[in-house]
Design a protein around this motif. Sequence first.
Motif, PDB file in Angstrom:
ATOM      1  N   MET A   1      17.153  -0.213   4.281  1.00 46.37           N
ATOM      2  CA  MET A   1      17.099  -1.132   3.178  1.00 46.37           C
ATOM      3  C   MET A   1      16.409  -0.424   2.014  1.00 46.37           C
ATOM      4  SD  MET A   1      15.184  -4.743   3.217  1.00 46.37           S
ATOM      5  CE  MET A   1      16.120  -6.048   2.578  1.00 46.37           C
ATOM      6  N   SER A   2      16.952  -0.582   0.883  1.00 46.81           N
ATOM      7  CA  SER A   2      16.369   0.087  -0.279  1.00 46.81           C
ATOM      8  C   SER A   2      15.964  -0.960  -1.312  1.00 46.81           C
ATOM      9  CB  SER A   2      17.360   1.074  -0.888  1.00 46.81           C
ATOM     10  OG  SER A   2      18.470   0.364  -1.390  1.00 46.81           O
ATOM     11  N   PHE A   3      14.893  -0.635  -2.036  1.00 48.60           N
ATOM     12  CA  PHE A   3      14.396  -1.512  -3.087  1.00 48.60           C
ATOM     13  C   PHE A   3      14.596  -0.829  -4.425  1.00 48.60           C
ATOM     14  CE2 PHE A   3      11.754  -2.743   0.569  1.00 48.60           C
ATOM     15  CZ  PHE A   3      11.994  -4.102   0.580  1.00 48.60           C
ATOM     16  N   ASP A   4      14.770  -1.649  -5.437  1.00 49.02           N
ATOM     17  CA  ASP A   4      14.809  -1.048  -6.772  1.00 49.02           C
ATOM     18  C   ASP A   4      13.387  -0.652  -7.137  1.00 49.02           C
ATOM     19  OD1 ASP A   4      13.415  -3.257  -8.022  1.00 49.02           O
ATOM     20  OD2 ASP A   4      15.276  -4.393  -7.949  1.00 49.02           O
ATOM     21  N   PRO A   5      13.218   0.258  -8.066  1.00 50.76           N
ATOM     22  CA  PRO A   5      11.882   0.767  -8.389  1.00 50.76           C
ATOM     23  C   PRO A   5      10.899  -0.326  -8.824  1.00 50.76           C
ATOM     24  CG  PRO A   5      13.588   1.997  -9.571  1.00 50.76           C
ATOM     25  CD  PRO A   5      14.270   0.929  -8.812  1.00 50.76           C
ATOM     26  N   ARG A   6      11.394  -1.325  -9.472  1.00 54.22           N
ATOM     27  CA  ARG A   6      10.516  -2.383  -9.942  1.00 54.22           C
ATOM     28  C   ARG A   6       9.948  -3.201  -8.759  1.00 54.22           C
ATOM     29  NH1 ARG A   6      12.419  -7.058 -14.095  1.00 54.22           N
ATOM     30  NH2 ARG A   6      10.414  -8.082 -14.273  1.00 54.22           N
ATOM     31  N   SER A   7      10.798  -3.539  -7.799  1.00 52.11           N
ATOM     32  CA  SER A   7      10.354  -4.295  -6.624  1.00 52.11           C
ATOM     33  C   SER A   7       9.418  -3.466  -5.762  1.00 52.11           C
ATOM     34  CB  SER A   7      11.557  -4.717  -5.781  1.00 52.11           C
ATOM     35  OG  SER A   7      12.402  -5.559  -6.501  1.00 52.11           O
ATOM     36  N   LEU A   8       9.690  -2.188  -5.645  1.00 56.82           N
ATOM     37  CA  LEU A   8       8.832  -1.319  -4.846  1.00 56.82           C
ATOM     38  C   LEU A   8       7.433  -1.236  -5.446  1.00 56.82           C
ATOM     39  CD1 LEU A   8       8.755   0.524  -2.409  1.00 56.82           C
ATOM     40  CD2 LEU A   8       9.499   2.392  -3.870  1.00 56.82           C
ATOM     41  N   GLU A   9       7.379  -1.144  -6.773  1.00 54.93           N
ATOM     42  CA  GLU A   9       6.074  -1.089  -7.428  1.00 54.93           C
ATOM     43  C   GLU A   9       5.315  -2.418  -7.254  1.00 54.93           C
ATOM     44  OE1 GLU A   9       4.336  -0.511 -11.880  1.00 54.93           O
ATOM     45  OE2 GLU A   9       6.118   0.621 -11.318  1.00 54.93           O
ATOM     46  N   ARG A  10       6.014  -3.531  -7.315  1.00 48.88           N
ATOM     47  CA  ARG A  10       5.392  -4.849  -7.135  1.00 48.88           C
ATOM     48  C   ARG A  10       4.814  -4.978  -5.716  1.00 48.88           C
ATOM     49  NH1 ARG A  10       2.446  -8.770  -8.647  1.00 48.88           N
ATOM     50  NH2 ARG A  10       3.088 -10.820  -7.999  1.00 48.88           N
ATOM     51  N   LEU A  11       5.536  -4.494  -4.716  1.00 41.63           N
ATOM     52  CA  LEU A  11       5.052  -4.527  -3.342  1.00 41.63           C
ATOM     53  C   LEU A  11       3.798  -3.690  -3.175  1.00 41.63           C
ATOM     54  CD1 LEU A  11       8.319  -4.363  -1.192  1.00 41.63           C
ATOM     55  CD2 LEU A  11       6.674  -6.222  -1.295  1.00 41.63           C
ATOM     56  N   ARG A  12       3.730  -2.556  -3.824  1.00 47.58           N
ATOM     57  CA  ARG A  12       2.547  -1.694  -3.734  1.00 47.58           C
ATOM     58  C   ARG A  12       1.337  -2.380  -4.375  1.00 47.58           C
ATOM     59  NH1 ARG A  12       5.841   3.634  -5.115  1.00 47.58           N
ATOM     60  NH2 ARG A  12       6.473   4.161  -2.991  1.00 47.58           N
ATOM     61  N   GLU A  13       1.551  -3.091  -5.478  1.00 49.07           N
ATOM     62  CA  GLU A  13       0.454  -3.823  -6.114  1.00 49.07           C
ATOM     63  C   GLU A  13      -0.078  -4.926  -5.190  1.00 49.07           C
ATOM     64  OE1 GLU A  13       1.260  -5.473  -9.950  1.00 49.07           O
ATOM     65  OE2 GLU A  13       2.170  -3.616 -10.646  1.00 49.07           O
ATOM     66  N   LEU A  14       0.834  -5.644  -4.570  1.00 50.66           N
ATOM     67  CA  LEU A  14       0.407  -6.700  -3.639  1.00 50.66           C
ATOM     68  C   LEU A  14      -0.325  -6.101  -2.442  1.00 50.66           C
ATOM     69  CD1 LEU A  14       3.523  -9.070  -3.658  1.00 50.66           C
ATOM     70  CD2 LEU A  14       1.260  -9.524  -4.606  1.00 50.66           C
ATOM     71  N   GLY A  15       0.102  -4.963  -1.990  1.00 51.59           N
ATOM     72  CA  GLY A  15      -0.558  -4.304  -0.876  1.00 51.59           C
ATOM     73  C   GLY A  15      -1.979  -3.904  -1.214  1.00 51.59           C
ATOM     74  N   ARG A  16      -2.241  -3.553  -2.445  1.00 50.23           N
ATOM     75  CA  ARG A  16      -3.606  -3.214  -2.856  1.00 50.23           C
ATOM     76  C   ARG A  16      -4.500  -4.454  -2.918  1.00 50.23           C
ATOM     77  NH1 ARG A  16      -1.180  -0.457  -7.482  1.00 50.23           N
ATOM     78  NH2 ARG A  16      -0.263   1.400  -6.601  1.00 50.23           N
ATOM     79  N   GLN A  17      -3.893  -5.608  -3.168  1.00 51.42           N
ATOM     80  CA  GLN A  17      -4.668  -6.834  -3.307  1.00 51.42           C
ATOM     81  C   GLN A  17      -4.937  -7.520  -1.964  1.00 51.42           C
ATOM     82  OE1 GLN A  17      -2.434  -9.227  -6.007  1.00 51.42           O
ATOM     83  NE2 GLN A  17      -2.858  -7.923  -7.751  1.00 51.42           N
ATOM     84  N   LEU A  18      -4.260  -7.167  -0.902  1.00 48.50           N
ATOM     85  CA  LEU A  18      -4.467  -7.792   0.394  1.00 48.50           C
ATOM     86  C   LEU A  18      -5.864  -7.483   0.917  1.00 48.50           C
ATOM     87  CD1 LEU A  18      -1.061  -7.137   2.187  1.00 48.50           C
ATOM     88  CD2 LEU A  18      -1.911  -9.291   1.324  1.00 48.50           C
ATOM     89  N   PRO A  19      -6.467  -8.428   1.579  1.00 50.70           N
ATOM     90  CA  PRO A  19      -7.813  -8.169   2.117  1.00 50.70           C
ATOM     91  C   PRO A  19      -7.754  -7.170   3.266  1.00 50.70           C
ATOM     92  CG  PRO A  19      -7.034 -10.326   2.818  1.00 50.70           C
ATOM     93  CD  PRO A  19      -6.018  -9.792   1.857  1.00 50.70           C
ATOM     94  N   ARG A  20      -8.748  -6.352   3.311  1.00 51.85           N
ATOM     95  CA  ARG A  20      -8.852  -5.360   4.376  1.00 51.85           C
ATOM     96  C   ARG A  20      -9.658  -5.955   5.527  1.00 51.85           C
ATOM     97  NH1 ARG A  20      -5.339  -3.161   1.829  1.00 51.85           N
ATOM     98  NH2 ARG A  20      -5.615  -1.434   0.387  1.00 51.85           N
ATOM     99  N   PRO A  21      -9.340  -5.594   6.758  1.00 55.84           N
ATOM    100  CA  PRO A  21     -10.147  -6.111   7.871  1.00 55.84           C
ATOM    101  C   PRO A  21     -11.560  -5.551   7.810  1.00 55.84           C
ATOM    102  CG  PRO A  21      -8.544  -4.502   8.657  1.00 55.84           C
ATOM    103  CD  PRO A  21      -8.250  -4.749   7.209  1.00 55.84           C
ATOM    104  N   LEU A  22     -12.525  -6.401   8.133  1.00 55.08           N
ATOM    105  CA  LEU A  22     -13.920  -5.991   8.127  1.00 55.08           C
ATOM    106  C   LEU A  22     -14.190  -5.061   9.305  1.00 55.08           C
ATOM    107  CD1 LEU A  22     -15.626  -9.402   7.356  1.00 55.08           C
ATOM    108  CD2 LEU A  22     -15.268  -7.497   5.799  1.00 55.08           C
ATOM    109  N   PRO A  23     -15.048  -4.093   9.081  1.00 56.80           N
ATOM    110  CA  PRO A  23     -15.367  -3.203  10.208  1.00 56.80           C
ATOM    111  C   PRO A  23     -16.132  -3.975  11.285  1.00 56.80           C
ATOM    112  CG  PRO A  23     -16.796  -2.747   8.354  1.00 56.80           C
ATOM    113  CD  PRO A  23     -15.769  -3.716   7.870  1.00 56.80           C
ATOM    114  N   THR A  24     -15.875  -3.631  12.539  1.00 54.96           N
ATOM    115  CA  THR A  24     -16.568  -4.319  13.635  1.00 54.96           C
ATOM    116  C   THR A  24     -18.025  -3.876  13.665  1.00 54.96           C
ATOM    117  OG1 THR A  24     -15.891  -2.598  15.161  1.00 54.96           O
ATOM    118  CG2 THR A  24     -14.494  -4.533  15.042  1.00 54.96           C
ATOM    119  N   PRO A  25     -18.952  -4.812  13.819  1.00 55.15           N
ATOM    120  CA  PRO A  25     -20.359  -4.449  13.841  1.00 55.15           C
ATOM    121  C   PRO A  25     -20.688  -3.677  15.117  1.00 55.15           C
ATOM    122  CG  PRO A  25     -20.106  -6.782  14.287  1.00 55.15           C
ATOM    123  CD  PRO A  25     -18.750  -6.235  13.942  1.00 55.15           C
TER     124      PRO A  25
END
Length: 143
Positions: A1-25
């Motif tokens: 499956m291929s994405f157009d460049p605009r959609s691919l860039e939008r997905l990368r932005e959303l990926g940066r905004q997703l919360p990261r899992p907290l490190p286990t204490p």
Amino acid sequence: MSFDPRSLERLRELGRQLPRPLPTPVASSTAEPRASKRRHRIETEDDPQALFQELMQVSPDGTVPPHLMARLKAAEAKRQTQESAEGVRQQQGEMNPFDRSSSARKGKTTVAKTPPLTPGSTEESLYVAFGQLLLEDEDEDEI
């Protein structure tokens, strides 16, 4: 499956905004679990007299915090309920009209069968009271 460049860039932005899992204490090896910590006798004692003695030994001026007084009162109430229930069971055992060895039932050939009842229940006390009424009625008929 291929994405157009605009959609691919939008997905990368959303990926940066997703919360990261907290490190286990990291569990400290020196800290003991709470359940295995030794507790004071005031926290574990169920006998009201022993609990009172412990409270008086710990208290320098004889004052006791309200939560410990409530615990002492609850232990006393529990003890009184157990003692009264035991006394009622013993008393009902002595007055049980359906007991084959009862002196009131001597010479009788029939034995009343009672359904299985829990000791101290309302139903049991009603059966006992009814049995006593029957025995009193039999005594009056013989006179």
